[in-house]
Design a protein around this motif. Sequence first.
Motif, PDB file in Angstrom:
ATOM      1  N   UNK A   2       0.842  -1.188   0.000  1.00  0.00           N
ATOM      2  CA  UNK A   2       0.000   0.000   0.000  1.00  0.00           C
ATOM      3  C   UNK A   2       0.885   1.248   0.000  1.00  0.00           C
ATOM      4  N   UNK A   3       0.576   2.170  -0.891  1.00  0.00           N
ATOM      5  CA  UNK A   3       1.361   3.396  -1.004  1.00  0.00           C
ATOM      6  C   UNK A   3       0.549   4.559  -0.433  1.00  0.00           C
ATOM      7  N   UNK A   6      -0.340  10.749   0.502  1.00  0.00           N
ATOM      8  CA  UNK A   6      -0.572  12.039   1.161  1.00  0.00           C
ATOM      9  C   UNK A   6       0.543  13.037   0.865  1.00  0.00           C
ATOM     10  N   UNK A   7       1.694  12.523   0.436  1.00  0.00           N
ATOM     11  CA  UNK A   7       2.805  13.426   0.103  1.00  0.00           C
ATOM     12  C   UNK A   7       2.440  14.356  -1.045  1.00  0.00           C
ATOM     13  N   UNK A   8       1.480  13.965  -1.894  1.00  0.00           N
ATOM     14  CA  UNK A   8       1.097  14.804  -3.033  1.00  0.00           C
ATOM     15  C   UNK A   8       0.532  16.132  -2.544  1.00  0.00           C
ATOM     16  N   UNK A   9      -0.348  16.089  -1.558  1.00  0.00           N
ATOM     17  CA  UNK A   9      -0.921  17.318  -1.002  1.00  0.00           C
ATOM     18  C   UNK A   9       0.162  18.147  -0.321  1.00  0.00           C
ATOM     19  N   UNK A  10       1.054  17.477   0.392  1.00  0.00           N
ATOM     20  CA  UNK A  10       2.134  18.196   1.067  1.00  0.00           C
ATOM     21  C   UNK A  10       3.072  18.838   0.048  1.00  0.00           C
ATOM     22  N   UNK A  11       3.327  18.148  -1.038  1.00  0.00           N
ATOM     23  CA  UNK A  11       4.170  18.686  -2.091  1.00  0.00           C
ATOM     24  C   UNK A  11       3.537  19.932  -2.704  1.00  0.00           C
TER      25      UNK A  11
END
Length: 111
Positions: A2-3, A6-11
């Motif tokens: 599972x990946x 949430x890093x996308x929003x933080x980025x």
Amino acid sequence: MKIDYSFIAKNAGAKALHLVFIEKGIGMPELIILSEIAVRRHNSENLPNVKWFQTTLQISFTKVKSVLEPLEAKGFIIKSQAKGDHRVKDIDLTEKGFKFISEIMDILPGS
């Protein structure tokens, strides 16, 4: 596997924040001092002073001045004598500074 994406929003938030830094001519030290003042005001705590800023960021007094003077010139902060010790200068937000830091906090991830 599972990946966690949430890093996308933080980025996206980090990019937006960086663009604000460029546009407004501020950086991380400025963000730290403005947000620290806002948090302390919210919690009814003593305001930070120049010595706190120098110690926390582990920077020279000259660097502290190079961060605080532009914030003061932009009308975001004011320095005033600390209660009880005339040698110490507290750093406080102006109304303009409070509005500015509020706008920036809305951009940060998790807001």
